[in-house]
Motif scaffolding. Structure first.
Motif, PDB file in Angstrom:
ATOM      1  N   GLU A  45      -2.042  12.433  -3.621  1.00 61.50           N
ATOM      2  CA  GLU A  45      -2.363  11.324  -4.510  1.00 61.50           C
ATOM      3  C   GLU A  45      -3.331  10.359  -3.828  1.00 61.50           C
ATOM      4  O   GLU A  45      -3.377  10.259  -2.596  1.00 61.50           O
ATOM      5  CB  GLU A  45      -1.100  10.551  -4.907  1.00 61.50           C
ATOM      6  CG  GLU A  45      -0.079  11.374  -5.677  1.00 61.50           C
ATOM      7  CD  GLU A  45      -0.554  11.700  -7.086  1.00 61.50           C
ATOM      8  OE1 GLU A  45      -1.365  10.923  -7.630  1.00 61.50           O
ATOM      9  OE2 GLU A  45      -0.117  12.729  -7.630  1.00 61.50           O
ATOM     10  N   THR A  46      -4.109   9.650  -4.642  1.00 59.40           N
ATOM     11  CA  THR A  46      -5.002   8.618  -4.123  1.00 59.40           C
ATOM     12  C   THR A  46      -4.186   7.410  -3.678  1.00 59.40           C
ATOM     13  O   THR A  46      -3.200   7.049  -4.336  1.00 59.40           O
ATOM     14  CB  THR A  46      -6.010   8.176  -5.206  1.00 59.40           C
ATOM     15  OG1 THR A  46      -6.736   9.315  -5.650  1.00 59.40           O
ATOM     16  CG2 THR A  46      -6.989   7.140  -4.652  1.00 59.40           C
ATOM     17  N   MET A  47      -4.576   6.819  -2.582  1.00 58.86           N
ATOM     18  CA  MET A  47      -3.857   5.644  -2.094  1.00 58.86           C
ATOM     19  C   MET A  47      -3.914   4.515  -3.113  1.00 58.86           C
ATOM     20  O   MET A  47      -4.956   4.249  -3.704  1.00 58.86           O
ATOM     21  CB  MET A  47      -4.463   5.179  -0.763  1.00 58.86           C
ATOM     22  CG  MET A  47      -3.720   4.020  -0.124  1.00 58.86           C
ATOM     23  SD  MET A  47      -4.388   3.583   1.493  1.00 58.86           S
ATOM     24  CE  MET A  47      -3.814   4.961   2.481  1.00 58.86           C
ATOM     25  N   LYS A  48      -2.765   3.839  -3.312  1.00 58.69           N
ATOM     26  CA  LYS A  48      -2.685   2.736  -4.252  1.00 58.69           C
ATOM     27  C   LYS A  48      -2.386   1.442  -3.501  1.00 58.69           C
ATOM     28  O   LYS A  48      -1.587   1.422  -2.566  1.00 58.69           O
ATOM     29  CB  LYS A  48      -1.586   2.993  -5.283  1.00 58.69           C
ATOM     30  CG  LYS A  48      -1.798   4.235  -6.132  1.00 58.69           C
ATOM     31  CD  LYS A  48      -0.638   4.460  -7.093  1.00 58.69           C
ATOM     32  CE  LYS A  48      -0.848   5.722  -7.923  1.00 58.69           C
ATOM     33  NZ  LYS A  48       0.296   5.978  -8.836  1.00 58.69           N
ATOM     34  N   THR A  49      -3.045   0.390  -3.913  1.00 59.26           N
ATOM     35  CA  THR A  49      -2.847  -0.910  -3.261  1.00 59.26           C
ATOM     36  C   THR A  49      -2.603  -1.978  -4.315  1.00 59.26           C
ATOM     37  O   THR A  49      -3.296  -2.039  -5.335  1.00 59.26           O
ATOM     38  CB  THR A  49      -4.079  -1.304  -2.419  1.00 59.26           C
ATOM     39  OG1 THR A  49      -4.359  -0.261  -1.497  1.00 59.26           O
ATOM     40  CG2 THR A  49      -3.825  -2.594  -1.659  1.00 59.26           C
ATOM     41  N   GLU A  71      -3.878  -4.737  -8.935  1.00 56.46           N
ATOM     42  CA  GLU A  71      -4.172  -3.571  -8.118  1.00 56.46           C
ATOM     43  C   GLU A  71      -5.651  -3.547  -7.746  1.00 56.46           C
ATOM     44  O   GLU A  71      -6.481  -4.223  -8.368  1.00 56.46           O
ATOM     45  CB  GLU A  71      -3.807  -2.288  -8.870  1.00 56.46           C
ATOM     46  CG  GLU A  71      -2.315  -2.117  -9.103  1.00 56.46           C
ATOM     47  CD  GLU A  71      -1.985  -0.797  -9.776  1.00 56.46           C
ATOM     48  OE1 GLU A  71      -2.891  -0.220 -10.424  1.00 56.46           O
ATOM     49  OE2 GLU A  71      -0.842  -0.340  -9.644  1.00 56.46           O
ATOM     50  N   THR A 127       0.846  -1.188   0.000  1.00 59.55           N
ATOM     51  CA  THR A 127       0.000   0.000   0.000  1.00 59.55           C
ATOM     52  C   THR A 127       0.883   1.240   0.000  1.00 59.55           C
ATOM     53  O   THR A 127       1.841   1.340   0.792  1.00 59.55           O
ATOM     54  CB  THR A 127      -0.927   0.018   1.234  1.00 59.55           C
ATOM     55  OG1 THR A 127      -1.747  -1.146   1.214  1.00 59.55           O
ATOM     56  CG2 THR A 127      -1.810   1.253   1.228  1.00 59.55           C
ATOM     57  N   ASN A 187      -8.765  -0.971  -5.168  1.00 55.60           N
ATOM     58  CA  ASN A 187      -8.993   0.258  -4.420  1.00 55.60           C
ATOM     59  C   ASN A 187      -8.818   0.072  -2.916  1.00 55.60           C
ATOM     60  O   ASN A 187      -9.111   0.958  -2.122  1.00 55.60           O
ATOM     61  CB  ASN A 187     -10.384   0.832  -4.717  1.00 55.60           C
ATOM     62  CG  ASN A 187     -11.496  -0.155  -4.410  1.00 55.60           C
ATOM     63  OD1 ASN A 187     -11.290  -1.132  -3.686  1.00 55.60           O
ATOM     64  ND2 ASN A 187     -12.675   0.091  -4.954  1.00 55.60           N
ATOM     65  N   LYS A 189       0.837   5.599  -0.163  1.00 58.63           N
ATOM     66  CA  LYS A 189       0.106   6.855  -0.103  1.00 58.63           C
ATOM     67  C   LYS A 189       1.100   8.001  -0.158  1.00 58.63           C
ATOM     68  O   LYS A 189       2.003   8.103   0.677  1.00 58.63           O
ATOM     69  CB  LYS A 189      -0.706   6.926   1.202  1.00 58.63           C
ATOM     70  CG  LYS A 189      -1.340   8.281   1.495  1.00 58.63           C
ATOM     71  CD  LYS A 189      -2.452   8.632   0.502  1.00 58.63           C
ATOM     72  CE  LYS A 189      -3.126   9.942   0.906  1.00 58.63           C
ATOM     73  NZ  LYS A 189      -4.149  10.369  -0.079  1.00 58.63           N
ATOM     74  N   THR A 190       0.979   8.854  -1.165  1.00 59.56           N
ATOM     75  CA  THR A 190       1.827  10.039  -1.265  1.00 59.56           C
ATOM     76  C   THR A 190       0.949  11.277  -1.197  1.00 59.56           C
ATOM     77  O   THR A 190      -0.244  11.222  -1.536  1.00 59.56           O
ATOM     78  CB  THR A 190       2.619  10.041  -2.588  1.00 59.56           C
ATOM     79  OG1 THR A 190       1.703   9.943  -3.687  1.00 59.56           O
ATOM     80  CG2 THR A 190       3.588   8.891  -2.643  1.00 59.56           C
TER      81      THR A 190
END
Length: 537
Positions: free
Chosen positions: A410-414, A432, A404, A434, A406-407
């Motif tokens: 930006e939207t969190m990416k998993t 990937e 996971t 949500n 999170k920057t």
């Protein structure tokens, strides 16, 4: 067998319930279904109150109804205005229906405090409104609002209002427990007394504020009423209206009255669930007659008894109302529960098989750990099959990893990375999503779809998480329940862990394993790849 006419007001009174909203199309669909079931009157709304109801009546003219009469609802004329000039009465005529229901005050307290008019003017309002509608050739039902409260306060005046309605030509007089405070014996006595003064058919309209609406409706019919007004599933303002889903089978199966055709009564459960679905209301499991739990048995002694004679713990055959018997397996279960479930799942298990006793103990231990198979019968079937037949899973987990990121801004990416063993080969893939569960679900499918094409038609239809021990805060054990479907059937699986991702994996993998129980896999091509040692990455 005496006929009782069923008057449904789901589309008007039912929509006054908190959280209930129906579009015009929704109302038309429900009306069509009520007609198929055999309801005699369907109240569509109040055409003088809003554009939606008037649109319903215009479109209802196009319905091809075989049984029911669409009725419009309204009030008596306003005080000081003639019936001919009253806008609401004109709207009733414009609705195009052949039957109308108008309500009028029958409690002197309501007349003087709510209407702020005289008792004499109220009598005139009732008489003139009904006479006006009858002059236009309509069937008129008079709803005597607050009748039971009015009768208890001033029986002479309450009866005078009914006499005015009868003189004006009303076809029905319906006695309303508008505040829902009457009790069955009291209501029955009053209906019986009224029937001695009124020569036209009587009905009852009961609200559920004292949890007596169904009982009051039955008492009213036993006392002489031949019409019952109510709503599907008891929808309505405050605590709701008399629930016709309960009223109808009680009248027909218990008291010997005729409400609908016998074969139509077997549609009761599907009708109830259909209306719940259109109204976007979750059906209560414990709803009498039609709920999933209405004929569900959990205690071992109970199950042992119903396997011998269902009447021991059932007040009627579930098939009579379109429902079905269910046996639940839990920590309260005995071997009888397990035998019933095995038979239901077409598994060969009998009392002589020692596996049965071991399975009962295993299930009880699993329930102690937090598993609950009542709502996850697919996981239960997997458990039974594995222990009874020593079957191998269609795939096994080597490992999975969740990343996971999170920057700022930006939207969190998993991303989920999954390594599975399918046959004798290792499948290593990533996907990937949500969130961690969605990413894991996507990666699991991606790894398996090539080997098991049936997975492409499968989708997740519901996902629930329950914390089992709130005192443990973020370290608490959780139970994840997953509902899956392939468009043809729906099944539920579960997982339990102190880690929500691990619990979700268990539920997700079980959902696929259940789908693959009967899959005709592997295909010849996959077997050939296995022999060739080909590995997918």
């Amino acid at each position: 067998m005496q006929q009782v006419w069923i008057y449904d007001t789901t589309l008007r009174d039912g929509t006054q319930g908190e959280g209930i909203s129906l579009s015009v199309d929704d109302k038309l669909r429900i009306a069509q279904r009520l007609d198929q079931f055999g309801v005699h009157y369907i109240e569509g709304g109040w055409p003088g109150s809003n554009p939606k109801d008037m649109e319903f009546f215009q479109k209802a003219k196009e319905l091809s109804l075989s049984h029911a009469k669409i009725t419009a609802f309204g009030s008596t004329r306003r005080q000081g205005v003639s019936a001919e000039q009253d806008i609401n009465l004109q709207k009733l005529l414009e609705s195009g229906v052949e039957t109308v229901t108008i309500f009028g005050k029958t409690w002197d307290f309501q007349v003087t405090h709510a209407l702020k008019t005289t008792l004499e003017e109220n009598i005139a309002m009732i008489y003139e409104s009904i006479a006006f509608l009858k002059e236009h050739g309509l069937e008129v039902i008079f709803d005597a609002e607050h009748f039971f409260d009015g009768y208890l306060e001033n029986s002479t005046y309450a009866l005078e209002t009914l006499a005015a309605a009868e003189r004006a030509g009303a076809d029905w007089i319906v006695l309303c427990d508008t505040n829902g405070g009457c009790l069955p014996q009291e209501l029955g006595n009053i209906v019986s007394t009224v029937s001695q003064h009124i020569n036209i058919p009587l009905g009852v309209h009961c609200h559920n504020d004292s949890e007596c609406a169904v009982a009051n409706s039955l008492a009213g019919v036993q006392a002489g009423a031949t019409q019952v007004q109510g709503t599907m599933n008891g929808y309505g303002e405050r605590c709701g209206n008399a629930n016709l889903i309960s009223v109808i089978p009680n009248l027909q199966l218990k008291l010997g009255f005729r409400c609908v055709e016998k074969e139509k009564l077997q549609q009761l459960t599907s009708l109830s669930r259909y209306v719940h679905e259109i109204a976007n209301v979750a059906p209560p499991n414990n709803q009498p007659f039609v709920g999933r739990s209405a004929f569900a048995h959990k205690g071992g002694m109970h199950v042992s008894a119903i396997l011998k004679t269902p009447q021991t713990y059932e007040h009627l055959e579930p098939e009579q109302v379109g429902n079905e018997r269910r046996v639940l397996v839990s920590e309260l279960s005995g071997q009888s529960n397990l035998l019933f479930k095995a038979r239901e799942m077409k598994l060969d298990l009998d009392k002589s098989n020692p596996v049965g006793k071991d399975l009962v103990q295993k299930i009880k231990q699993k329930e102690h750990e937090g598993y609950q198979y009542e709502g996850a019968e697919a996981s239960l079937e997997l458990l039974l099959r594995k222990d009874m037949y020593d079957i191998e899973d269609s795939f096994t987990l080597e490992s999975f990893k969740i990343l996971t990121e999170k920057t700022a801004g930006e939207t969190m990416k998993t991303e989920a990375i999954v390594k599975l063993r399918v046959f004798d080969q290792v499948v290593h893939t990533a996907a990937e999503g949500n969130g961690p569960v969605n990413a894991l679900d996507n990666a699991l499918r991606k790894a398996l779809e090539h080997h098991y094409p049936d997975i492409k038609d499968m989708y997740l239809s519901d996902y629930k998480v329950r914390v089992l021990d709130e005192n443990e805060a973020t370290a608490a054990k959780v139970r994840v329940l997953v509902e899956s479907s392939n468009g043809k059937q729906t099944w539920s699986t579960l997982g339990v862990s102190t880690n929500v991702v691990e619990a979700s994996w268990e539920a997700l993998s079980d959902s696929i394993l259940y789908l693959l129980l009967d899959a005709k896999q592997p295909i010849a091509q996959e077997q050939e790849k296995q022999r060739s040692g080909i590995t997918n990455h």
